[in-house]
Each structure stands twice: as structure tokens, then as C-alpha cells.
Motif scaffolding. Structure first.
Motif, mmCIF file in Angstrom:
data_model
loop_
_atom_site.group_PDB
_atom_site.id
_atom_site.type_symbol
_atom_site.label_atom_id
_atom_site.label_comp_id
_atom_site.label_asym_id
_atom_site.label_seq_id
_atom_site.Cartn_x
_atom_site.Cartn_y
_atom_site.Cartn_z
ATOM 1 N N LYS A 53 -87.646 27.715 -26.075
ATOM 2 C CA LYS A 53 -87.623 29.161 -25.838
ATOM 3 C C LYS A 53 -86.751 29.488 -24.630
ATOM 4 C CE LYS A 53 -92.041 30.020 -28.016
ATOM 5 N NZ LYS A 53 -93.440 30.392 -27.838
ATOM 6 N N LEU A 54 -86.744 28.572 -23.658
ATOM 7 C CA LEU A 54 -85.861 28.672 -22.503
ATOM 8 C C LEU A 54 -84.911 27.487 -22.522
ATOM 9 C CD1 LEU A 54 -88.159 29.528 -19.428
ATOM 10 C CD2 LEU A 54 -86.709 31.083 -20.709
ATOM 11 N N ILE A 55 -83.800 27.609 -21.792
ATOM 12 C CA ILE A 55 -82.880 26.489 -21.646
ATOM 13 C C ILE A 55 -82.487 26.345 -20.183
ATOM 14 C CG2 ILE A 55 -81.910 26.637 -23.980
ATOM 15 C CD1 ILE A 55 -79.502 28.075 -22.723
ATOM 16 N N TYR A 56 -82.065 25.137 -19.815
ATOM 17 C CA TYR A 56 -81.497 24.895 -18.496
ATOM 18 C C TYR A 56 -80.027 25.257 -18.539
ATOM 19 C CZ TYR A 56 -85.360 21.977 -16.761
ATOM 20 O OH TYR A 56 -86.563 21.518 -16.326
ATOM 21 N N PHE A 57 -79.520 25.734 -17.433
ATOM 22 C CA PHE A 57 -78.092 25.983 -17.294
ATOM 23 C C PHE A 57 -77.695 25.433 -15.942
ATOM 24 C CE2 PHE A 57 -74.440 28.433 -15.890
ATOM 25 C CZ PHE A 57 -73.608 28.294 -16.982
ATOM 26 N N SER A 58 -76.831 24.410 -15.935
ATOM 27 C CA SER A 58 -76.413 23.800 -14.688
ATOM 28 C C SER A 58 -75.101 24.408 -14.220
ATOM 29 C CB SER A 58 -76.246 22.296 -14.868
ATOM 30 O OG SER A 58 -75.777 21.739 -13.654
ATOM 31 N N THR A 59 -75.081 24.839 -12.959
ATOM 32 C CA THR A 59 -73.853 25.368 -12.376
ATOM 33 C C THR A 59 -73.105 24.263 -11.633
ATOM 34 O OG1 THR A 59 -74.987 25.998 -10.335
ATOM 35 C CG2 THR A 59 -74.874 27.659 -12.079
ATOM 36 N N GLY A 60 -73.631 23.071 -11.650
ATOM 37 C CA GLY A 60 -73.046 21.957 -10.922
ATOM 38 C C GLY A 60 -73.793 21.717 -9.627
ATOM 39 N N SER A 61 -74.037 22.780 -8.871
ATOM 40 C CA SER A 61 -74.744 22.635 -7.595
ATOM 41 C C SER A 61 -76.213 23.029 -7.701
ATOM 42 C CB SER A 61 -74.063 23.473 -6.521
ATOM 43 O OG SER A 61 -74.080 24.838 -6.882
ATOM 44 N N SER A 62 -76.543 23.810 -8.724
ATOM 45 C CA SER A 62 -77.942 24.217 -8.892
ATOM 46 C C SER A 62 -78.248 24.400 -10.365
ATOM 47 C CB SER A 62 -78.221 25.510 -8.129
ATOM 48 O OG SER A 62 -77.423 26.546 -8.631
ATOM 49 N N THR A 63 -79.523 24.416 -10.654
ATOM 50 C CA THR A 63 -79.967 24.596 -12.031
ATOM 51 C C THR A 63 -80.555 25.985 -12.183
ATOM 52 O OG1 THR A 63 -80.459 22.249 -12.232
ATOM 53 C CG2 THR A 63 -81.490 23.699 -13.824
ATOM 54 N N MET A 64 -80.161 26.636 -13.252
ATOM 55 C CA MET A 64 -80.693 27.964 -13.555
ATOM 56 C C MET A 64 -81.405 27.885 -14.895
ATOM 57 S SD MET A 64 -77.439 30.249 -12.428
ATOM 58 C CE MET A 64 -78.276 31.787 -12.104
ATOM 59 N N TYR A 65 -82.195 28.881 -15.174
ATOM 60 C CA TYR A 65 -82.885 28.988 -16.451
ATOM 61 C C TYR A 65 -82.284 30.142 -17.226
ATOM 62 C CZ TYR A 65 -86.495 26.001 -14.460
ATOM 63 O OH TYR A 65 -87.178 24.957 -13.890
ATOM 64 N N GLY A 66 -82.367 30.067 -18.530
ATOM 65 C CA GLY A 66 -81.885 31.150 -19.367
ATOM 66 C C GLY A 66 -82.731 31.258 -20.617
ATOM 67 N N LEU A 67 -82.746 32.435 -21.184
ATOM 68 C CA LEU A 67 -83.454 32.665 -22.434
ATOM 69 C C LEU A 67 -82.575 32.159 -23.566
ATOM 70 C CD1 LEU A 67 -86.038 33.929 -23.550
ATOM 71 C CD2 LEU A 67 -84.812 36.084 -23.711
ATOM 72 N N LYS A 68 -83.097 31.297 -24.393
ATOM 73 C CA LYS A 68 -82.295 30.696 -25.468
ATOM 74 C C LYS A 68 -81.712 31.778 -26.367
ATOM 75 C CE LYS A 68 -82.459 27.236 -29.095
ATOM 76 N NZ LYS A 68 -81.675 26.119 -28.658
ATOM 77 N N GLY A 69 -80.397 31.675 -26.607
ATOM 78 C CA GLY A 69 -79.712 32.609 -27.481
ATOM 79 C C GLY A 69 -79.227 33.871 -26.790
ATOM 80 N N ARG A 70 -79.430 33.975 -25.495
ATOM 81 C CA ARG A 70 -79.001 35.172 -24.768
ATOM 82 C C ARG A 70 -77.883 34.809 -23.797
ATOM 83 N NH1 ARG A 70 -82.779 38.699 -20.760
ATOM 84 N NH2 ARG A 70 -81.249 40.289 -20.282
ATOM 85 N N GLY A 71 -76.810 35.575 -23.810
ATOM 86 C CA GLY A 71 -75.701 35.302 -22.911
ATOM 87 C C GLY A 71 -74.832 34.182 -23.425
ATOM 88 N N GLN A 72 -74.001 33.666 -22.586
ATOM 89 C CA GLN A 72 -73.093 32.592 -22.973
ATOM 90 C C GLN A 72 -73.675 31.243 -22.605
ATOM 91 O OE1 GLN A 72 -69.341 33.526 -21.192
ATOM 92 N NE2 GLN A 72 -68.889 35.107 -22.684
ATOM 93 N N THR A 73 -74.835 30.950 -23.145
ATOM 94 C CA THR A 73 -75.500 29.684 -22.842
ATOM 95 C C THR A 73 -75.504 28.758 -24.052
ATOM 96 O OG1 THR A 73 -77.615 30.679 -23.392
ATOM 97 C CG2 THR A 73 -76.992 30.670 -21.079
ATOM 98 N N GLU A 74 -75.021 29.235 -25.170
ATOM 99 C CA GLU A 74 -75.021 28.457 -26.400
ATOM 100 C C GLU A 74 -73.593 28.067 -26.785
ATOM 101 O OE1 GLU A 74 -77.832 27.929 -28.568
ATOM 102 O OE2 GLU A 74 -79.004 28.622 -26.867
ATOM 103 N N ASP A 75 -73.454 26.996 -27.515
ATOM 104 C CA ASP A 75 -72.150 26.644 -28.073
ATOM 105 C C ASP A 75 -71.866 27.585 -29.222
ATOM 106 O OD1 ASP A 75 -71.869 24.548 -26.340
ATOM 107 O OD2 ASP A 75 -72.685 23.065 -27.723
ATOM 108 N N HIS A 76 -70.637 28.106 -29.275
ATOM 109 C CA HIS A 76 -70.291 29.063 -30.340
ATOM 110 C C HIS A 76 -69.555 28.385 -31.464
ATOM 111 C CE1 HIS A 76 -71.723 32.484 -28.142
ATOM 112 N NE2 HIS A 76 -71.144 31.995 -27.078
#
Length: 76
Positions: A53-76
Motif C-alpha cells: 500500500k506504501l512504497i519506499y523512495f530513496s533519494t540517495g541520502s534519505s528514505t521517503m515514503y510514498g503512496l503506491k501508484g501516486r506520483g512518479q514512484t512507479e516504473d512507467h
């Protein structure tokens, strides 16, 4: 645990940002559930990631959380 997961999902769906830091999520959850501890919130967030339901998003220096399927967090 279910209350924490619901509070996290409420924050994630109502957030204007597609990705957010743990501290932002923790603050929002503690406004809803004042006695929630950081460790419990982290466990609930991890459970939501395991449920995909949530995913991790790594910026390289820190880890963020994101809602799966929202924003540019998925491979297109």
C-alpha cells in the motif's frame, strides 16, 4: 496496529505531496493518536509496505515514503 495503519493511510492519501519523510508522517499520526510511539508507527508503516500500500523512495541520502501508484514512484 490497525489504528496506526489507518492513520498513516489517511495522512498519505490527504497529503499534497506524493512522497514524504517519516518525521512528517509520524507528526501527523501523533496528532490523531497522541500516545503512538515512533517504533510502533515505523512497524505499521513497514506492514503497509509489505502489504504494497506504501512504497519506499530513496533519494540517495534519505528514505521517503510514498503512496503506491501516486506520483512518479512507479516504473512507467
Amino acid at each position: 496496529m490497525e489504528d496506526l495503519k489507518k492513520a498513516i493511510m489517511d495522512f498519505a492519501t490527504s497529503s499534497k505531496k506524493s512522497k514524504f519523510y517519516f518525521k512528517d508522517m509520524e507528526k501527523a499520526v501523533q496528532e490523531t493518536i497522541p500516545d503512538a510511539k515512533s517504533r510502533e508507527i515505523k512497524k505499521a508503516a513497514t506492514a503497509l509496505i509489505n502489504e504494497e500500500k506504501l512504497i519506499y523512495f530513496s533519494t540517495g541520502s534519505s528514505t521517503m515514503y510514498g503512496l503506491k501508484g501516486r506520483g512518479q514512484t512507479e516504473d512507467h
